[in-house]
Write an enzyme that holds these catalytic residues in place. Structure first.
Site, short mmCIF file in Angstrom:
data_model
loop_
_atom_site.label_atom_id
_atom_site.label_comp_id
_atom_site.label_asym_id
_atom_site.label_seq_id
_atom_site.Cartn_x
_atom_site.Cartn_y
_atom_site.Cartn_z
N CYS A 5 0.78 -1.22 0.00
CA CYS A 5 0.00 0.00 0.00
C CYS A 5 0.82 1.28 0.00
O CYS A 5 1.97 1.31 0.41
CB CYS A 5 -0.92 0.07 1.21
SG CYS A 5 -1.77 -1.46 1.53
N ARG A 30 2.62 1.10 -5.55
CA ARG A 30 2.74 0.28 -4.34
C ARG A 30 1.54 -0.64 -4.15
O ARG A 30 1.55 -1.52 -3.29
CB ARG A 30 2.88 1.18 -3.11
CG ARG A 30 4.09 2.05 -3.14
CD ARG A 30 4.13 2.94 -1.92
NE ARG A 30 4.38 2.16 -0.73
CZ ARG A 30 5.58 1.92 -0.22
NH1 ARG A 30 6.64 2.41 -0.82
NH2 ARG A 30 5.72 1.21 0.87
N TRP A 90 -2.90 -2.65 -1.71
CA TRP A 90 -2.59 -3.97 -2.26
C TRP A 90 -3.13 -4.98 -1.26
O TRP A 90 -2.58 -5.15 -0.18
CB TRP A 90 -1.08 -4.14 -2.44
CG TRP A 90 -0.70 -5.38 -3.17
CD1 TRP A 90 -0.61 -5.55 -4.52
CD2 TRP A 90 -0.34 -6.65 -2.60
NE1 TRP A 90 -0.22 -6.83 -4.83
CE2 TRP A 90 -0.05 -7.53 -3.67
CE3 TRP A 90 -0.24 -7.14 -1.30
CZ2 TRP A 90 0.33 -8.85 -3.48
CZ3 TRP A 90 0.14 -8.46 -1.11
CH2 TRP A 90 0.42 -9.31 -2.19
N ASN A 116 -1.04 0.64 6.54
CA ASN A 116 -0.20 -0.27 5.77
C ASN A 116 0.41 -1.23 6.79
O ASN A 116 1.00 -0.78 7.76
CB ASN A 116 0.89 0.53 5.05
CG ASN A 116 1.88 -0.34 4.32
OD1 ASN A 116 1.61 -1.51 4.06
ND2 ASN A 116 3.02 0.22 3.98
N GLY A 117 0.24 -2.54 6.58
CA GLY A 117 0.82 -3.49 7.51
C GLY A 117 -0.22 -4.49 7.95
O GLY A 117 -1.24 -4.68 7.29
N GLU A 499 16.42 -13.87 -14.74
CA GLU A 499 15.86 -12.51 -14.73
C GLU A 499 14.98 -12.29 -15.97
O GLU A 499 13.90 -11.69 -15.87
CB GLU A 499 17.01 -11.49 -14.65
CG GLU A 499 16.60 -10.03 -14.69
CD GLU A 499 15.69 -9.58 -13.55
OE1 GLU A 499 15.46 -10.35 -12.61
OE2 GLU A 499 15.17 -8.46 -13.65
N LYS A 503 10.97 -11.39 -15.75
CA LYS A 503 10.37 -10.21 -16.38
C LYS A 503 9.17 -10.63 -17.23
O LYS A 503 8.12 -9.98 -17.23
CB LYS A 503 11.40 -9.49 -17.26
CG LYS A 503 12.42 -8.70 -16.51
CD LYS A 503 11.82 -7.43 -15.92
CE LYS A 503 12.59 -6.92 -14.74
NZ LYS A 503 12.49 -7.69 -13.50
N GLU A 506 6.16 -11.74 -15.01
CA GLU A 506 5.43 -10.71 -14.27
C GLU A 506 4.73 -9.71 -15.18
O GLU A 506 3.73 -9.13 -14.80
CB GLU A 506 6.31 -10.01 -13.23
CG GLU A 506 7.35 -9.09 -13.74
CD GLU A 506 8.17 -8.44 -12.60
OE1 GLU A 506 7.61 -8.12 -11.55
OE2 GLU A 506 9.38 -8.26 -12.81
N HIS A 522 19.23 -32.73 -18.10
CA HIS A 522 18.84 -33.51 -16.93
C HIS A 522 17.33 -33.45 -16.70
O HIS A 522 16.85 -33.76 -15.62
CB HIS A 522 19.60 -33.02 -15.69
CG HIS A 522 21.09 -33.16 -15.84
ND1 HIS A 522 21.73 -34.38 -15.80
CD2 HIS A 522 22.05 -32.25 -16.10
CE1 HIS A 522 23.02 -34.21 -16.01
NE2 HIS A 522 23.25 -32.92 -16.20
N LYS A 624 4.90 -2.94 -5.85
CA LYS A 624 6.33 -2.64 -5.92
C LYS A 624 7.08 -3.07 -4.66
O LYS A 624 8.13 -3.67 -4.73
CB LYS A 624 6.50 -1.14 -6.17
CG LYS A 624 7.95 -0.69 -6.35
CD LYS A 624 8.49 -1.18 -7.65
CE LYS A 624 9.91 -0.70 -7.92
NZ LYS A 624 10.55 -1.53 -8.97
#
Ligand code: M6R
Length: 629
Positions: A5, A30, A90, A116-117, A499, A503, A506, A522, A624
């Site tokens: 948030c 956020r 969020w 937030n939390g 990476e 990308k 997401e 393998h 984020k």
């Protein structure tokens, strides 16, 4: 509950609503499940909130969206109040609907709170409140705080005292910001284990989860410590501990301005941030190389003697920062001969890591707020290890809790997908590894000097990649209909492959996997089928043993029908016969290759996601800063 948030608070002579909504727009990265505001004017609060992105809230405030929420408070939307708060959420628990959106109010509608939390003892608090006759209308823990404040205010204290009394009854991590209709010139904030910064203006003051929310108004900020309450009035800022004792505050000046937090002509923040990478890399090197070519990292706050005593390094990080840590391992072990482990921060403290006073733990985090990384830092410090942070956000929690810090100078990274932060994290780990080599004498001075000189050329090399990136965009658009893309690499190319896959996952919501090329046979080679796009990161020819092996791997997958997309350095002709698509990057030393090889993968994912119609700055289900474990 709302755990990541963005939070904004304002008091001053401007329209509080305008300032708060503008701040929320800068913090939307956020969290964007719902958004809301509460403005205090004329002895009453006006609360407006909506599920979905901030655009929905804006429409509601403009009166163009019909009431959809359970608890729109009465009042004139858009009232230019003197104080106000806002929230962009969020959600983790409780559906992201209008009812659970913040702010939350008490029974009387006189107090509004954003949070937030997570308040861990909220079930008990809620039960107690209901027994005392309160009517709680949402599924959130936050609402309990509004009702607890209501009870304290009813005893005749002011909002700040009420907040202090309530905070000591809360377990968990929280940032709380509240307004009260009885004190229209006051905004009160509280912080425990969750970010909150103060912006200091003239005749006006600000509160926010990060400085980008108020950077258009002031660059003077105050860090808040753990368990502190801040009272914001137009005339000043007062900070106390939860017990009311005045707290010492640390003021700082933000060294970037509002233009750094805007899109600057790009369609997306991500595109802007990709384009900023040459500058970000240069800025992270700036001031760290002395006139004599020796590195100077005094700012790290760890003495050379302390660095000489280290006998093991453990890197902890999450997501993209973890990939930077994986690359760091190769550089650290090669240049310093110190054993280096890399651990997902979320796993670190659950496996009884062996830590001693001579272990250096390096925590890498763009935001400096990632809870998994923060908990790993705390665990390492409890075990008496030294902890060094690599962070991008000045004054954030992780660097404040570390023994030392090396800041990356990427500037604000707004897009959820990390790009310039990653490249600057790589620069930071190269600098630390070379500095350790310099201090411990594991490399000759001229060797360190030569590598530092090469690092100094990297901004131009990254620029060169960006100048020749158009074919990557075309390729990405042509693959928008694919269901899966694989990525292969060896040595430092392996984390680059991871990476690239992250990308794509997401941003494009596609199945994407990164593999160590040698591991393919393998098991994963069974995934290869006719036409499957496979991106291969080819190491520099300066390491023939790596290079030749991966050329064989390309042949193996191509023989099984893969469509090979090969990222190779200029002049590497050995790959040409086996590349269906060839992406050239400048030739650089093997260890530095991730700085150039990652860039096409960022552009690839961004373009492919855009071609699929996705919002690349705000991908679904993500936020984020992940301030929850
Ligand atoms: O702020 P941090 O660097 O600690 O964040 C770590 C990860 O959450 C972050 O890198 C995430 O994986 C990015 N969205 C990847 O693009």
């Amino acid at each position: 509950m709302a755990r990541m948030c963005g939070i904004v608070g304002y008091v001053g002579s401007q329209s509080a609503l305008d300032v708060v909504v503008e701040g929320l727009a800068r913090l939307e990265y956020r969290g964007y499940d719902s958004a809301g505001t509460a403005v205090s004017a004329d002895g009453k609060l006006t609360v407006t909130k909506r599920a979905g992105k901030l655009a929905n809230l804006r429409e509601a405030l403009a009166g163009t969206l019909p009431p959809g929420g359970a608890d729109d408070s009465p009042g004139e939307d858009g009232t230019p109040g003197r104080s106000g708060i806002g929230h962009t959420r969020w959600a983790t628990h409780g559906a992201p609907n209008d009812r659970n959106a913040h702010p939350h109010t008490d029974c009387t509608g006189a107090v509004a709170v954003v949070h937030n939390g997570i308040i861990e003892n909220f079930a008990t608090l809620r039960l107690e409140l209901e027994r005392r006759g309160h009517d709680l209308s949402s599924d959130t823990d936050t609402e309990a705080v509004a009702h607890l404040l209501e009870e304290e205010l009813a005893k005749g204290v002011g909002l700040a005292d009420a907040m202090r009394r309530v905070c000591v009854r809360l377990d968990g991590a929280f940032t709380l910001v509240a307004v009260y209709s009885g004190e229209p010139d006051l905004v009160v904030g509280a912080r425990r284990n969750s970010p909150l910064v103060v912006g200091v203006g003239e005749g006006e003051n600000f509160l926010a989860s990060d400085v980008s929310a108020f950077i258009a108004h002031t660059r003077d900020a105050i860090e808040l410590g753990q368990d502190q309450v801040v009272e914001l009035r137009p005339t000043g800022v007062r900070v106390t501990e939860f017990d009311g004792t005045p707290a010492a505050v640390t003021e700082y000046h933000v060294d970037w301005d509002v233009s750094a937090a805007e899109k600057g002509g790009h369609d997306y923040f991500m595109l802007k941030e990709i384009a900023e990478q040459p500058t970000a890399v240069a800025d992270t090197l700036l001031g760290r190389i002395g006139a004599d070519g020796r590195l100077s990292l005094d700012e790290m706050r760890l003495t050379d003697d302390e660095l000489r005593d280290i006998d093991k390094i453990i890197i902890v990080a999450c997501g993209t920062a973890y990939h930077a840590g994986m690359i760091a391992k190769y550089a650290i072990e090669h240049w310093t001969q110190l054993p280096c482990e890399v651990e997902l921060a979320s796993e670190f403290r659950y496996r009884d890591p062996i830590l001693t006073r001579s272990t250096l733990v390096i925590a890498i985090s763009q935001s400096g707020e990632t809870m998994d990384t923060l908990m790993a830092v705390r665990h390492a410090r409890e075990q008496r290890a030294s902890v060094l942070g690599i962070c991008n956000v000045n004054g954030s929690t992780i660097p404040r809790e570390c023994d030392g810090v090396l800041y990356t100078h990427a500037g604000p990274e707004i897009a959820v997908a990390s790009t310039k932060a990653f490249l600057t994290q790589l620069v930071a780990v190269y600098l630390i590894a070379l500095y350790l080599a310099q201090v411990r004498g594991t490399k000759w001075g001229d060797e360190v000097f030569a590598m530092v000189q090469l690092l100094g050329t990297m901004p131009q090399k990254v620029e060169q990649v960006l100048e020749t990136i158009e074919p990557v965009r075309e390729l990405a658009r042509s693959l928008a209909g694919e269901r899966c893309v694989l990525f292969l690499g060896r040595h430092v190319g392996f984390p680059v492959a991871l990476e690239g896959a992250l990308k794509l996952k997401e941003l494009a919501y596609m199945h994407a996997e990164g593999f160590a090329a040698g591991e393919l046979k393998h098991g994963p080679i069974a995934l290869i089928e006719q036409g499957l796009p496979v991106v291969v990161i080819v190491p520099s020819r300066a390491r023939p043993i790596l290079h030749d092996k991966i050329v064989s791997n390309i042949q193996e997958i191509r023989a099984r029908g893969a469509r090979t997309i090969v990222i190779a350095e200029e002049g590497d002709e050995a790959v040409v016969p086996y590349a269906d698509t060839l992406i050239r990057v400048p030739a650089v030393p093997t260890l530095l290759q991730p700085l150039v090889a990652t860039v096409p993968l960022q552009v690839f994912a961004c373009e492919l996601a855009t071609a699929k119609g996705h919002d690349v700055d705000q991908p679904r289900n993500l936020a984020k800063s992940v301030t929850v474990e």
